[in-house]
Design a protein around this motif. Sequence first.
Motif, PDB file in Angstrom:
ATOM      1  N   SER A 113      49.089  32.775  51.814  1.00  0.00           N
ATOM      2  CA  SER A 113      49.756  31.620  53.273  1.00  0.00           C
ATOM      3  C   SER A 113      49.960  30.868  51.756  1.00  0.00           C
ATOM      4  N   HIS A 114      49.688  30.565  50.931  1.00  0.00           N
ATOM      5  CA  HIS A 114      50.554  29.723  49.745  1.00  0.00           C
ATOM      6  C   HIS A 114      50.861  29.937  48.819  1.00  0.00           C
ATOM      7  N   ASP A 115      52.463  29.190  48.438  1.00  0.00           N
ATOM      8  CA  ASP A 115      53.192  30.139  47.549  1.00  0.00           C
ATOM      9  C   ASP A 115      53.299  29.311  46.334  1.00  0.00           C
ATOM     10  N   GLY A 116      53.770  29.731  44.939  1.00  0.00           N
ATOM     11  CA  GLY A 116      53.316  29.098  43.304  1.00  0.00           C
ATOM     12  C   GLY A 116      52.846  29.715  43.203  1.00  0.00           C
ATOM     13  N   LYS A 117      51.986  29.191  41.579  1.00  0.00           N
ATOM     14  CA  LYS A 117      51.362  29.806  41.102  1.00  0.00           C
ATOM     15  C   LYS A 117      49.748  29.470  41.387  1.00  0.00           C
ATOM     16  N   LEU A 118      49.071  30.546  41.460  1.00  0.00           N
ATOM     17  CA  LEU A 118      47.851  30.017  42.223  1.00  0.00           C
ATOM     18  C   LEU A 118      46.129  30.978  41.355  1.00  0.00           C
ATOM     19  N   ARG A 119      44.942  30.325  41.918  1.00  0.00           N
ATOM     20  CA  ARG A 119      43.829  30.598  41.093  1.00  0.00           C
ATOM     21  C   ARG A 119      43.042  30.415  41.851  1.00  0.00           C
ATOM     22  N   VAL A 120      42.251  31.751  41.636  1.00  0.00           N
ATOM     23  CA  VAL A 120      41.003  31.589  42.427  1.00  0.00           C
ATOM     24  C   VAL A 120      40.023  31.716  41.477  1.00  0.00           C
ATOM     25  N   SER A 121      38.576  30.797  41.571  1.00  0.00           N
ATOM     26  CA  SER A 121      37.631  30.541  40.310  1.00  0.00           C
ATOM     27  C   SER A 121      36.515  30.614  42.213  1.00  0.00           C
ATOM     28  N   LEU A 122      35.456  32.200  41.119  1.00  0.00           N
ATOM     29  CA  LEU A 122      34.539  32.168  42.302  1.00  0.00           C
ATOM     30  C   LEU A 122      33.684  32.299  41.232  1.00  0.00           C
ATOM     31  N   ASP A 123      32.467  31.221  41.577  1.00  0.00           N
ATOM     32  CA  ASP A 123      31.446  30.390  41.298  1.00  0.00           C
ATOM     33  C   ASP A 123      29.662  30.921  42.149  1.00  0.00           C
ATOM     34  N   SER A 124      29.216  32.790  42.331  1.00  0.00           N
ATOM     35  CA  SER A 124      29.536  33.209  41.001  1.00  0.00           C
ATOM     36  C   SER A 124      28.825  34.489  42.213  1.00  0.00           C
ATOM     37  N   ILE A 125      28.872  35.476  40.859  1.00  0.00           N
ATOM     38  CA  ILE A 125      29.402  36.851  41.327  1.00  0.00           C
ATOM     39  C   ILE A 125      27.382  37.385  41.254  1.00  0.00           C
ATOM     40  N   THR A 126      26.140  37.093  40.725  1.00  0.00           N
ATOM     41  CA  THR A 126      25.611  36.706  40.255  1.00  0.00           C
ATOM     42  C   THR A 126      24.760  36.313  41.562  1.00  0.00           C
ATOM     43  N   GLU A 127      25.371  35.606  42.469  1.00  0.00           N
ATOM     44  CA  GLU A 127      24.854  34.731  44.001  1.00  0.00           C
ATOM     45  C   GLU A 127      24.995  36.450  44.702  1.00  0.00           C
ATOM     46  N   TYR A 131      22.320  38.356  46.833  1.00  0.00           N
ATOM     47  CA  TYR A 131      22.208  38.065  48.628  1.00  0.00           C
ATOM     48  C   TYR A 131      22.414  39.516  49.207  1.00  0.00           C
ATOM     49  N   ALA A 132      23.564  39.826  48.634  1.00  0.00           N
ATOM     50  CA  ALA A 132      24.525  41.640  49.273  1.00  0.00           C
ATOM     51  C   ALA A 132      24.065  42.720  48.637  1.00  0.00           C
ATOM     52  N   GLY A 133      23.572  42.658  47.236  1.00  0.00           N
ATOM     53  CA  GLY A 133      23.271  43.748  46.851  1.00  0.00           C
ATOM     54  C   GLY A 133      24.664  44.139  45.629  1.00  0.00           C
ATOM     55  N   GLU A 134      24.243  44.797  44.689  1.00  0.00           N
ATOM     56  CA  GLU A 134      25.038  45.003  43.129  1.00  0.00           C
ATOM     57  C   GLU A 134      25.787  45.216  43.669  1.00  0.00           C
ATOM     58  N   GLU A 135      25.889  46.755  44.369  1.00  0.00           N
ATOM     59  CA  GLU A 135      26.999  47.716  44.496  1.00  0.00           C
ATOM     60  C   GLU A 135      28.232  47.222  46.054  1.00  0.00           C
ATOM     61  N   SER A 136      27.292  46.087  46.534  1.00  0.00           N
ATOM     62  CA  SER A 136      28.189  45.622  47.899  1.00  0.00           C
ATOM     63  C   SER A 136      29.185  44.586  47.065  1.00  0.00           C
ATOM     64  N   THR A 137      28.364  43.824  46.294  1.00  0.00           N
ATOM     65  CA  THR A 137      29.223  43.196  45.425  1.00  0.00           C
ATOM     66  C   THR A 137      29.920  43.541  44.488  1.00  0.00           C
ATOM     67  N   MET A 138      30.836  44.648  43.870  1.00  0.00           N
ATOM     68  CA  MET A 138      30.777  44.742  42.714  1.00  0.00           C
ATOM     69  C   MET A 138      32.039  45.292  43.980  1.00  0.00           C
ATOM     70  N   ASP A 139      31.673  46.041  44.643  1.00  0.00           N
ATOM     71  CA  ASP A 139      33.467  46.825  45.763  1.00  0.00           C
ATOM     72  C   ASP A 139      34.446  45.180  46.611  1.00  0.00           C
ATOM     73  N   ALA A 140      33.676  44.220  46.343  1.00  0.00           N
ATOM     74  CA  ALA A 140      34.409  43.178  46.733  1.00  0.00           C
ATOM     75  C   ALA A 140      34.878  42.280  45.914  1.00  0.00           C
ATOM     76  N   ILE A 141      34.167  42.661  44.456  1.00  0.00           N
ATOM     77  CA  ILE A 141      35.090  41.826  43.512  1.00  0.00           C
ATOM     78  C   ILE A 141      36.149  42.890  43.139  1.00  0.00           C
ATOM     79  N   ARG A 142      36.064  44.007  43.183  1.00  0.00           N
ATOM     80  CA  ARG A 142      37.422  44.961  42.867  1.00  0.00           C
ATOM     81  C   ARG A 142      38.477  44.376  44.269  1.00  0.00           C
ATOM     82  N   ALA A 143      38.009  44.313  45.179  1.00  0.00           N
ATOM     83  CA  ALA A 143      39.033  44.401  46.718  1.00  0.00           C
ATOM     84  C   ALA A 143      39.534  42.648  46.167  1.00  0.00           C
TER      85      ALA A 143
END
Length: 192
Positions: A113-127, A131-143
């Motif tokens: 829904s946004h145009d131009g130069k877009l950035r994402v910050s995720l703080d943090s994978i560790t959290e 909460y969700a477990g390593e395997e599920s988190t890794m799948d979400a990060i890949r997505a």
Amino acid sequence: MDYTLAIDDSPDTVPGGTGVLLLHPSTGETDRIDTDFLKKDTDRFLVISTRTTAREVTQKLDYYDVDAESAVILDTLSVDRGYSRRSSENVHYVGAPDDLDGIVQQTEEFLASHDGKLRVSLDSITELAYYAGEESTMDAIRAILALLDDHDAVGLFHLATEVHSDDVVDSYRDLFDGVIDLNEDGTITTDF
């Protein structure tokens, strides 16, 4: 499209689709790196916060003189903790840090829904992993990394090294185009 990085010891620019992993000690001061990443060469940015509330993210942006008008914040904590909250155009919520599908969906909606130069910050994978477990988190990060690639955006993802085994840290390293190591003494080494 290329993006300015403005992080010590890193390339001047990286292409759209680049995911950067920020490895840091649990006590590491990551705010400076995070806000430097968001400040430069950006039209809009999404902060996915799993450690602090939207209000605290806004305070951090103000403190480091980041243009909060460009920010969209995804707060994963407030609903779960029962804090009062009001969604707005620039603040969104998911029910809890383990709502990985909701986080991926909100990221996709932001990028679509946004145009131009877009950035994402995720703080943090560790959290997320807590909460969700390593395997599920890794799948979400890949997505999310795939979404960055699809939308020619860039992202910075935090990971506290001593909380995860070396094998897990190495598995995350392998997912990213660049890795920033923030050392205990505040120095930085990078691998792009």
